[in-house]
Design a protein around this motif. Structure first.
Motif, PDB file in Angstrom:
ATOM      1  N   ASN A  80       4.833  48.624  18.035  1.00 42.77           N
ATOM      2  CA  ASN A  80       5.113  47.430  18.853  1.00 42.77           C
ATOM      3  C   ASN A  80       6.152  47.678  19.958  1.00 42.77           C
ATOM      4  O   ASN A  80       6.071  47.076  21.023  1.00 42.77           O
ATOM      5  CB  ASN A  80       5.510  46.237  17.967  1.00 42.77           C
ATOM      6  CG  ASN A  80       6.735  46.498  17.140  1.00 42.77           C
ATOM      7  OD1 ASN A  80       7.091  47.640  16.878  1.00 42.77           O
ATOM      8  ND2 ASN A  80       7.395  45.437  16.722  1.00 42.77           N
ATOM      9  N   TYR A  81       7.110  48.550  19.670  1.00 38.42           N
ATOM     10  CA  TYR A  81       8.054  49.017  20.703  1.00 38.42           C
ATOM     11  C   TYR A  81       8.084  50.532  20.527  1.00 38.42           C
ATOM     12  O   TYR A  81       9.060  51.078  19.983  1.00 38.42           O
ATOM     13  CB  TYR A  81       9.451  48.419  20.484  1.00 38.42           C
ATOM     14  CG  TYR A  81       9.539  46.939  20.745  1.00 38.42           C
ATOM     15  CD1 TYR A  81      10.038  46.453  21.959  1.00 38.42           C
ATOM     16  CD2 TYR A  81       9.123  46.023  19.794  1.00 38.42           C
ATOM     17  CE1 TYR A  81      10.117  45.093  22.204  1.00 38.42           C
ATOM     18  CE2 TYR A  81       9.192  44.661  20.028  1.00 38.42           C
ATOM     19  CZ  TYR A  81       9.690  44.203  21.239  1.00 38.42           C
ATOM     20  OH  TYR A  81       9.766  42.847  21.469  1.00 38.42           O
TER      21      TYR A  81
ATOM     22  N   LEU B 156      11.098  52.666  21.845  1.00 38.98           N
ATOM     23  CA  LEU B 156      12.375  52.064  21.454  1.00 38.98           C
ATOM     24  C   LEU B 156      12.600  52.176  19.946  1.00 38.98           C
ATOM     25  O   LEU B 156      13.688  52.543  19.489  1.00 38.98           O
ATOM     26  CB  LEU B 156      12.433  50.598  21.907  1.00 38.98           C
ATOM     27  CG  LEU B 156      13.759  49.895  21.661  1.00 38.98           C
ATOM     28  CD1 LEU B 156      14.910  50.608  22.369  1.00 38.98           C
ATOM     29  CD2 LEU B 156      13.703  48.433  22.113  1.00 38.98           C
ATOM     30  N   MET B 157      11.571  51.868  19.156  1.00 39.11           N
ATOM     31  CA  MET B 157      11.747  51.955  17.700  1.00 39.11           C
ATOM     32  C   MET B 157      11.977  53.404  17.261  1.00 39.11           C
ATOM     33  O   MET B 157      12.725  53.670  16.312  1.00 39.11           O
ATOM     34  CB  MET B 157      10.534  51.373  16.969  1.00 39.11           C
ATOM     35  CG  MET B 157      10.392  49.870  17.092  1.00 39.11           C
ATOM     36  SD  MET B 157      11.802  48.948  16.404  1.00 39.11           S
ATOM     37  CE  MET B 157      12.829  48.740  17.829  1.00 39.11           C
TER      38      MET B 157
ATOM     39  N   TRP C 279      15.681  54.226  18.085  1.00 45.02           N
ATOM     40  CA  TRP C 279      16.649  53.668  17.132  1.00 45.02           C
ATOM     41  C   TRP C 279      16.897  54.630  15.966  1.00 45.02           C
ATOM     42  O   TRP C 279      17.902  54.528  15.267  1.00 45.02           O
ATOM     43  CB  TRP C 279      16.141  52.329  16.580  1.00 45.02           C
ATOM     44  CG  TRP C 279      16.312  51.179  17.508  1.00 45.02           C
ATOM     45  CD1 TRP C 279      16.519  51.207  18.859  1.00 45.02           C
ATOM     46  CD2 TRP C 279      16.276  49.800  17.152  1.00 45.02           C
ATOM     47  NE1 TRP C 279      16.608  49.933  19.353  1.00 45.02           N
ATOM     48  CE2 TRP C 279      16.460  49.049  18.331  1.00 45.02           C
ATOM     49  CE3 TRP C 279      16.079  49.111  15.950  1.00 45.02           C
ATOM     50  CZ2 TRP C 279      16.478  47.653  18.343  1.00 45.02           C
ATOM     51  CZ3 TRP C 279      16.098  47.729  15.954  1.00 45.02           C
ATOM     52  CH2 TRP C 279      16.295  47.003  17.140  1.00 45.02           C
TER      53      TRP C 279
ATOM     54  N   VAL D   1       6.445  41.241  17.142  1.00 44.09           N
ATOM     55  CA  VAL D   1       7.876  41.525  17.012  1.00 44.09           C
ATOM     56  C   VAL D   1       8.241  41.254  15.554  1.00 44.09           C
ATOM     57  O   VAL D   1       7.917  40.185  15.015  1.00 44.09           O
ATOM     58  CB  VAL D   1       8.708  40.603  17.941  1.00 44.09           C
ATOM     59  CG1 VAL D   1      10.182  40.957  17.856  1.00 44.09           C
ATOM     60  CG2 VAL D   1       8.224  40.688  19.369  1.00 44.09           C
ATOM     61  N   CYS D   2       8.894  42.231  14.934  1.00 43.11           N
ATOM     62  CA  CYS D   2       9.230  42.092  13.511  1.00 43.11           C
ATOM     63  C   CYS D   2      10.037  40.822  13.252  1.00 43.11           C
ATOM     64  O   CYS D   2       9.876  40.164  12.239  1.00 43.11           O
ATOM     65  CB  CYS D   2      10.013  43.303  13.052  1.00 43.11           C
ATOM     66  SG  CYS D   2      11.387  43.695  14.154  1.00 43.11           S
ATOM     67  N   SER D   3      10.924  40.503  14.187  1.00 41.66           N
ATOM     68  CA  SER D   3      11.841  39.385  14.000  1.00 41.66           C
ATOM     69  C   SER D   3      11.346  38.099  14.660  1.00 41.66           C
ATOM     70  O   SER D   3      12.112  37.136  14.786  1.00 41.66           O
ATOM     71  CB  SER D   3      13.194  39.761  14.604  1.00 41.66           C
ATOM     72  OG  SER D   3      12.989  40.243  15.929  1.00 41.66           O
TER      73      SER D   3
ATOM     74  N   TRP E  33      21.214  45.981  12.624  1.00 38.49           N
ATOM     75  CA  TRP E  33      19.856  45.433  12.593  1.00 38.49           C
ATOM     76  C   TRP E  33      19.198  45.802  11.276  1.00 38.49           C
ATOM     77  O   TRP E  33      19.168  46.971  10.898  1.00 38.49           O
ATOM     78  CB  TRP E  33      19.018  46.020  13.748  1.00 38.49           C
ATOM     79  CG  TRP E  33      17.652  45.426  13.769  1.00 38.49           C
ATOM     80  CD1 TRP E  33      16.563  45.844  13.051  1.00 38.49           C
ATOM     81  CD2 TRP E  33      17.225  44.288  14.512  1.00 38.49           C
ATOM     82  NE1 TRP E  33      15.502  45.030  13.286  1.00 38.49           N
ATOM     83  CE2 TRP E  33      15.877  44.070  14.179  1.00 38.49           C
ATOM     84  CE3 TRP E  33      17.849  43.427  15.417  1.00 38.49           C
ATOM     85  CZ2 TRP E  33      15.140  43.027  14.729  1.00 38.49           C
ATOM     86  CZ3 TRP E  33      17.119  42.399  15.960  1.00 38.49           C
ATOM     87  CH2 TRP E  33      15.776  42.203  15.625  1.00 38.49           C
TER      88      TRP E  33
HETATM   89  C1  BTL Z   1      13.839  45.048  17.135  1.00 39.32           C
HETATM   90  N1  BTL Z   1      12.893  44.639  18.130  1.00 39.32           N
HETATM   91  C2  BTL Z   1      12.994  43.220  18.323  1.00 39.32           C
HETATM   92  C3  BTL Z   1      13.154  45.324  19.383  1.00 39.32           C
HETATM   93  C4  BTL Z   1      11.588  45.057  17.696  1.00 39.32           C
HETATM   94  C5  BTL Z   1      11.101  44.522  16.446  1.00 39.32           C
HETATM   95  O1  BTL Z   1       9.900  44.490  16.229  1.00 39.32           O
END
Ligand code: BTL
Ligand code: NAD
Length: 505
Positions: free
Chosen positions: A164-165, A168-169, A172, A295-297, A461
């Motif tokens: 989903n990202y 970025l994920m 992290w 988005v997970c959140s 997070w």
């Molecule tokens: C943490 N965030 C919101 C960038 C991605 C979660 O799916």
């Protein structure tokens, strides 16, 4: 920037160079906004995992760790800063690839790339600061002992990430793991791996020591599972669905391997009756329609005070109608396609089940009329929801919000916590004391007050309950990849004196 006619053809990034997958297999890359196949990625299998883990192990121990795992933090920081600089240079290109691969609006992808660069920079700073935090003394109750703490890299880490990202994920995990001195094997999602493979190219360009970061693409069962079960991988950091997270935990338990799990969610947004309705509506939209709700959140359960529910829903529908849904490369697009046909079918099934169970599709619920191709779904608002319905209980991971009304603060808190998940929650009210009470009442790792979703690299997070455990980002993210060693010294000239010395002969 115009879309390239073809995406780069990459191999697996192992030991600092590109390799074809051992079995020579590749997986198609489909642009979800057009349904066109735009290239392919390597499909790694257990043989490739073996090579990648071995490269990471070599890099961890090379020259006794002098060049990486035991090098001063400032050395690793230099590489992380160089990666950040390259990401900034290539921001437009990487954002374009991310959009072609995942269907997310180009503006969102560009924002993701800024966050990626910021995350590498942040962990570069923490790597530099790490040396100064070594040998932290422990106060002991006995004068003849001294004790201090060393923080050491855990070792070779397996990083398994979702679509989903995508970059970025992965960042992290990659940025703090490298900052800590670990070496890593990254396995991004088979549904969106392009930008993670480009990260391999960036590592080669900046001269990251070979094997420090290895990137293998492929299916979860064929590449992810052998990574999770590999005996020479010292930790698994996973972000993805709760179902896969459970499997990873079972596998890791066989070797008592540490895991951190960032899993799914079904987060609530509580709106009280004292708010500016349009401002709150915009947060509700951002909370569930950004990134097409993948988005997970995502605050996908909207709890409205009964006094404002009707007015709020009228405005929410009006705002939802005005969202620009288009090819994600078009300027101003705010809702692109979802990531794949499989995800599209899954979301549509959630909507039809909600309808069958008696809920009302107040708005949306279908493919937008003006888009004949691509996996697009209208922003969808569902009312008349009961707490036993699937749409209330399960994560949709799409642009679908379900709504319930409440009368009292207590009822709002109970509804918010009526879930197995515990990733995030949000509350909107002008009464800040009430917001503080709700923040304490919500059982989740993240709470937003008067907003939903903003995310900062400095803040922890992660979730509770079936949303997982462990925290990413901030200092907590670095600690995920460090093991804590106590060193205790006897510092008296006197014998210890517990046993009587043997009598002299
Ligand atoms: C943490 N965030 C919101 C960038 C991605 C979660 O799916
Ligand atoms: N909590 C968070 O911070 C966070 C962030 C982003 C996404 N997510 C969650 O991720 C999910 C969506 O992502 P997804 O569909 O890619 O999840 P997923 O679980 O299907 O896949 C995630 C990763 O695991 C791999 N995988 C699949 N099966 C595997 C196995 N048996 N062994 C090892 N690896 C395996 C996949 O190839 C992929 O790389 C959602 O539930 C979402 O909430 C959570």
């Amino acid at each position: 920037m115009a879309a390239p006619s073809a995406i780069p053809r990459r191999g697996l990034f192992i030991g600092g160079g590109w390799r074809e997958p051992s079995l020579g297999r590749r997986l198609p890359v489909v642009n979800p906004a057009t349904e066109a196949t735009i290239g392919d990625i390597p499909a790694a299998t257990a043989e490739d995992v073996e090579l990648a883990v071995s490269a990471a192990r070599d890099a961890f121990g090379r020259d006794g760790g002098r060049h990486w795992s035991r090098a001063p933090g400032a050395v690793r920081a230099k590489y992380l800063k160089a990666i950040a600089a390259k990401i900034k240079d290539k921001k437009s290109y990487l954002a374009l690839l991310e959009t072609l691969d995942s269907g997310k609006p180009l503006d969102e992808a560009a924002g993701d790339m800024e966050d990626v660069a910021a995350c590498f920079e942040y962990y570069a700073d923490l790597a530099e600061a790490l040396d100064g935090k070594q040998r932290a003394p422990i106060s002991l109750p006995m004068e003849n002992f001294e004790s201090y703490v060393l923080k050491e890299p855990i070792g070779v880490v397996g990083l398994i990430t979702p679509w989903n990202y995508p970059l970025l994920m992965a960042t992290w995990k990659v940025a703090p793991a490298l900052a800590a001195g670990c070496t890593a094997v990254l396995k991004p999602s088979e549904l969106a791996s392009l930008t993670c493979l480009e990260l391999g190219g960036i590592c080669a360009e900046i001269g990251l020591p070979p094997g420090v970061l290895n990137i293998i693409t492929g299916l979860g069962t064929e590449a992810g599972a052998p990574l999770a079960s590999h005996p020479h991988v010292d930790k698994i950091a996973f972000t993805g669905s709760t179902e896969t997270g459970k499997r990873i935990m079972i596998t890791a338990s066989q070797m008592v391997k540490p895991v951190s799990l960032e899993l799914g969610g079904k987060s609530p947004l509580i709106v009280f009756d004292d708010v500016d309705i349009d401002k709150a509506v915009e947060w509700a939209m951002f909370g569930c329609f950004a990134n097409a709700g993948q988005v997970c959140s995502a605050t996908s359960r909207l709890l409205l005070h009964e006094k404002i529910a009707k007015r709020f829903l009228d405005r929410l529908v009006a705002w939802a109608k005005s969202i620009k849904i288009s090819d994600p490369l078009e300027e101003g697009c705010r809702l692109g396609s979802v990531v794949s046909e499989g995800q599209y079918q899954k979301i549509m099934k959630f909507i039809s089940t909600a309808r069958c169970e008696g809920a009302t599709i107040l708005y949306g619920g279908a493919r937008p009329q003006h888009l004949k191709r691509g996996f697009f779904i209208e922003p969808t608002i569902i009312t008349n929801v009961s707490t036993s319905m699937q749409i209330w209980r399960e994560e949709v991971f799409g642009p679908v919000i379900c709504v319930k009304e409440f009368r009292t603060e207590r009822e709002a808190g109970e509804l918010a916590n009526d879930t197995h998940y515990g990733l995030a929650g949000a509350v909107i009210s002008n009464d800040l004391e009430r917001c503080e009470r709700i923040s304490k009442a919500i059982q989740s790792g993240i709470v937003w007050i008067n907003c939903s979703q903003p995310c900062f690299v400095q803040a922890p997070w992660g979730g509770n309950k079936r949303s997982g455990f462990g925290r990413e980002l901030g200092q907590w993210g670095l600690d995920n990849y460090l093991s804590v060693k106590q060193v205790t010294k006897y510092c008296s000239d006197e014998p210890y004196g517990w046993y009587r010395p043997p009598s002299k002969l």
